[in-house]
Every structure is written in structure tokens, then in C-alpha cells.
Design an enzyme around this catalytic site. Structure first.
Site, PDB file in Angstrom:
ATOM      1  N   ASP A  79     -45.052  25.907  30.793  1.00  8.54           N
ATOM      2  CA  ASP A  79     -44.917  24.517  31.252  1.00  8.54           C
ATOM      3  C   ASP A  79     -44.018  24.376  32.485  1.00  8.54           C
ATOM      4  O   ASP A  79     -43.729  23.261  32.929  1.00  8.54           O
ATOM      5  CB  ASP A  79     -44.340  23.642  30.128  1.00  8.54           C
ATOM      6  CG  ASP A  79     -45.436  23.099  29.197  1.00  8.54           C
ATOM      7  OD1 ASP A  79     -46.603  23.045  29.610  1.00  8.54           O
ATOM      8  OD2 ASP A  79     -45.092  22.732  28.057  1.00  8.54           O
ATOM      9  N   ARG A 104     -39.335  25.151  25.672  1.00  5.25           N
ATOM     10  CA  ARG A 104     -39.065  24.952  27.107  1.00  5.25           C
ATOM     11  C   ARG A 104     -37.587  25.133  27.466  1.00  5.25           C
ATOM     12  O   ARG A 104     -37.228  24.963  28.646  1.00  5.25           O
ATOM     13  CB  ARG A 104     -39.548  23.551  27.559  1.00  5.25           C
ATOM     14  CG  ARG A 104     -41.053  23.323  27.389  1.00  5.25           C
ATOM     15  CD  ARG A 104     -41.524  22.072  28.136  1.00  5.25           C
ATOM     16  NE  ARG A 104     -41.412  22.218  29.598  1.00  5.25           N
ATOM     17  CZ  ARG A 104     -41.680  21.253  30.465  1.00  5.25           C
ATOM     18  NH1 ARG A 104     -42.074  20.068  30.029  1.00  5.25           N
ATOM     19  NH2 ARG A 104     -41.549  21.456  31.767  1.00  5.25           N
ATOM     20  N   ARG A 149     -38.093  12.028  24.383  1.00  7.03           N
ATOM     21  CA  ARG A 149     -37.498  13.257  24.901  1.00  7.03           C
ATOM     22  C   ARG A 149     -36.029  13.069  25.318  1.00  7.03           C
ATOM     23  O   ARG A 149     -35.168  13.798  24.874  1.00  7.03           O
ATOM     24  CB  ARG A 149     -38.315  13.767  26.104  1.00  7.03           C
ATOM     25  CG  ARG A 149     -39.791  14.063  25.800  1.00  7.03           C
ATOM     26  CD  ARG A 149     -39.961  15.363  25.073  1.00  7.03           C
ATOM     27  NE  ARG A 149     -41.349  15.674  24.761  1.00  7.03           N
ATOM     28  CZ  ARG A 149     -42.136  16.502  25.474  1.00  7.03           C
ATOM     29  NH1 ARG A 149     -41.653  17.068  26.559  1.00  7.03           N
ATOM     30  NH2 ARG A 149     -43.365  16.748  25.105  1.00  7.03           N
ATOM     31  N   HIS A 178     -43.149  10.496  28.223  1.00  2.00           N
ATOM     32  CA  HIS A 178     -42.189  10.535  29.338  1.00  2.00           C
ATOM     33  C   HIS A 178     -42.363   9.242  30.149  1.00  2.00           C
ATOM     34  O   HIS A 178     -43.488   8.724  30.258  1.00  2.00           O
ATOM     35  CB  HIS A 178     -42.504  11.689  30.300  1.00  2.00           C
ATOM     36  CG  HIS A 178     -41.877  13.005  29.962  1.00  2.00           C
ATOM     37  ND1 HIS A 178     -42.507  14.205  30.237  1.00  2.00           N
ATOM     38  CD2 HIS A 178     -40.678  13.336  29.413  1.00  2.00           C
ATOM     39  CE1 HIS A 178     -41.721  15.208  29.874  1.00  2.00           C
ATOM     40  NE2 HIS A 178     -40.609  14.718  29.364  1.00  2.00           N
ATOM     41  N   CYS A 278     -45.789  15.037  37.335  1.00  2.00           N
ATOM     42  CA  CYS A 278     -45.170  16.090  36.513  1.00  2.00           C
ATOM     43  C   CYS A 278     -45.016  17.383  37.303  1.00  2.00           C
ATOM     44  O   CYS A 278     -44.068  18.136  37.096  1.00  2.00           O
ATOM     45  CB  CYS A 278     -46.010  16.385  35.279  1.00  2.00           C
ATOM     46  SG  CYS A 278     -46.224  14.998  34.169  1.00  2.00           S
TER      47      CYS A 278
HETATM   48  N1  ARG Z   1     -46.563  20.118  28.324  1.00  3.84           N
HETATM   49  C1  ARG Z   1     -45.444  19.509  28.930  1.00  3.84           C
HETATM   50  C2  ARG Z   1     -44.510  18.912  27.884  1.00  3.84           C
HETATM   51  O1  ARG Z   1     -44.995  18.375  26.929  1.00  3.84           O
HETATM   52  C3  ARG Z   1     -45.877  18.457  29.899  1.00  3.84           C
HETATM   53  C4  ARG Z   1     -44.759  17.915  30.714  1.00  3.84           C
HETATM   54  C5  ARG Z   1     -45.210  16.839  31.654  1.00  3.84           C
HETATM   55  N2  ARG Z   1     -44.170  16.488  32.562  1.00  3.84           N
HETATM   56  C6  ARG Z   1     -43.855  15.235  32.923  1.00  3.84           C
HETATM   57  N3  ARG Z   1     -43.000  15.076  33.881  1.00  3.84           N
HETATM   58  N4  ARG Z   1     -44.338  14.187  32.290  1.00  3.84           N
HETATM   59  O2  ARG Z   1     -43.319  18.993  27.979  1.00  3.84           O
END
Ligand code: ARG
Length: 285
Positions: A79, A104, A149, A178, A278
Site C-alpha cells: 500500500d 502498514r 483511522r 479517509h 491517495c
Molecule cells: N489500501 C489502503 C488502505 O486501506 C488504501 C489507502 C488509500 N489512501 C488514501 N489516502 N485514502 O489503507
């Protein structure tokens, strides 16, 4: 009788400003785990297609005259292509990221090391936050998402670190986990025109919708259909708006407001819950 076009047309024209972006090549991009509702490890990613789509995005920025820095991708971090999550840079200061999920976690220190190598003063985050995924910088304030998040404590930490007021917005729909998939900054208000945003109201709690209405009474309201192709995950230079190509109505709304939509197809990245914004961190001034 002449039929007048009554749609709202901009009274002044938009002005682009040269931007400085940060991207991370998708060498290791894949969907190997599922940490948001978009990700399904049973759905294959076409890797060569992902590389091509990402190249088109990078070349789009370059052809518009913007700078693009590249962060070296790390094996085992599929990612990391979503560089927006790597931190928040304003001037020569940066607020580092601290990821929600263990998958991550290693990206935080990697992006912080890169930012330091650029001569930026990086503040180690004490609280969970996913950088520009949840922090959108305007000239006068930072819009900050929470709910899935980024923690509220991180909002306060970011405000102190970057010396800019933060407005907290609560996200309530897991598909829009997000802030940068629920709201797009079209004009950051750093030039002669006022700050301007577009958003999908359904992604926000009632009180946050009210905050948005109060702050941006003239905002562009985007449909659920366009939000569901991550149409709001767009990047604007003040004039050109790089927008996921599937968001057709949003592109028309942008034209009506005097922007120039530049559609780009990032369908392979949609499989991971990401798109244009993203894949793009901005070094804000
Ligand atoms: N697969 C990643 C996650 O879930 C996607 C992140 C997308 N990034 C963003 N800036 N919205 O963390």
C-alpha cells in the site's frame, strides 16, 4: 427568443499554481490483506496495468508543470503507493504518520526518513494518524477526518506541530474511511480566490455536515454514485482537477464552476480503496 443558460458560471477565472507532489512507484502494489471494504484478496490486481495507470498520473502532473518527487518503494509494503498517507508537509515542517493497521506500520518511519532526507523537520507522531488521507490543508486551516483511522488526539497534535488551526470532521460510512475519499479540496484559498471544496454529505455525521455547510456554503455537493467510484479522491492545482475518470457528473460540476477536469483512470487502485489523491502527497507551502 434566446434561451439563456442559467447554470452558474464562474465570475472570475480559476488560476493554477505550480505544485510540488510526492509519489511512490507501485512496484510492490497488490491487494494482500483487507483493511477497508474495497479490498478483496480474491480479486486479482493487473500489475502491469497498475504501473501504466500510475505512470499516466505522474505524467499528467509533469505535463501540467508540477514537480513530482519519488519515494523509493519498499518490498512487503503493497500500500506504499498511497503516498498521501505518509505524512503531512506544510512549509519546512512535517507531521509524521502512525498507521492504524500493523500491515502498514513500517510505512510511517520510511516516509519520515524520506522527509528528513529532504531537509524537513519531522515531528514523530504520538497518536494514530494516516497523513493526508485524513488531513487536508487549506491556507487558513487543516480539515481533519476521524472515525476510522486518524484519532482526535492526532488532530490536536497536528495543529500544534504545524501551527495551523484544525477543524475535526467525523466520518461515519466505512466505505469512506479517509477524509480524502469523502471531500476534495478544489481551491486551497492560498491565492486570490477563496477556499473551495466538494464533498459527499453521506460520509459525514450530522454535526460535521453542519460544520461543512457553515464553512463552505457554496461547496459542490457530489452524488453517492460519483463518491462510490472515489470521484472525490481528486487533486486540484486551483484550475486543473485530476479526477478519477469514472466520476462523470462530478467532472461536469467542475466545468460548471470554472475548473478544468482532467480525467485519469486508476481502476486497479480502486481495488485497494484508493485513487488519484491517495497516490499523491502534496508539499504544501
Ligand atoms: N489500501 C489502503 C488502505 O486501506 C488504501 C489507502 C488509500 N489512501 C488514501 N489516502 N485514502 O489503507
Amino acid at each position: 427568443m434566446t434561451v439563456l443558460d442559467t447554470r452558474v458560471r464562474p465570475t472570475s477565472s480559476r488560476l493554477p499554481r505550480t505544485r510540488h507532489y510526492v509519489m511512490c512507484p507501485p512496484d510492490h502494489f497488490a491487494v494482500e490483506y483487507a483493511i477497508n471494504p474495497w479490498m478483496d484478496t480474491a480479486v486479482a490486481v493487473d500489475h502491469s496495468r497498475a504501473l501504466l495507470q500510475w505512470d499516466v498520473l505522474r505524467n499528467t502532473y509533469l505535463s501540467l508543470g508540477h514537480h513530482v518527487d519519488l519515494v523509493p518503494p519498499m518490498p512487503g509494503q503493497p500500500d506504499m503507493v498511497f503516498s498521501a498517507n505518509g505524512g503531512l508537509i506544510v512549509g519546512d515542517r512535517a507531521y509524521g504518520a502512525r498507521f492504524t493497521f500493523a500491515e502498514r506500520a513500517a510505512e510511517g518511519p520510511a516516509f519520515a526518513a524520506w522527509m528528513r532526507s529532504q531537509g524537513l523537520t519531522v515531528t514523530e507522531p504520538g497518536f494514530t494518524n494516516e497523513g493526508e488521507g485524513d488531513f487536508l490543508a487549506l491556507g487558513s486551516m487543516i480539515l481533519a477526518g476521524t472515525g476510522f483511522r486518524t484519532s482526535l488526539d492526532a488532530h490536536i497534535e497536528a495543529a500544534a506541530t504545524l501551527d495551523r488551526p484544525v477543524v475535526s470532521l467525523e466520518l461515519v460510512d466505512p466505505r469512506f474511511y479517509h477524509l480524502d475519499v469523502a471531500l476534495a479540496v478544489l481551491d486551497d484559498g492560498n491565492g486570490d480566490t477563496p477556499a473551495d471544496v466538494a464533498y459527499y454529505p453521506g460520509a459525514f455525521s450530522r454535526h460535521s455536515r453542519r460544520t461543512l455547510r457553515d464553512l463552505f456554503p457554496d461547496a459542490t455537493i457530489v452524488s453517492e454514485a460519483d463518491a462510490l467510484v472515489l470521484g472525490l479522491n481528486a487533486v486540484s492545482d486551483g484550475q486543473n482537477v485530476i479526477v478519477p475518470s469514472q466520476a462523470r457528473d462530478f467532472a461536469e460540476q467542475l466545468t460548471d464552476r470554472g475548473y478544468t477536469p482532467v480525467p485519469v483512470d486508476l481502476s486497479e487502485f480502486l481495488k485497494s480503496g484508493g485513487s488519484v489523491k491517495c497516490c499523491t502527497m502534496e508539499r504544501h507551502r
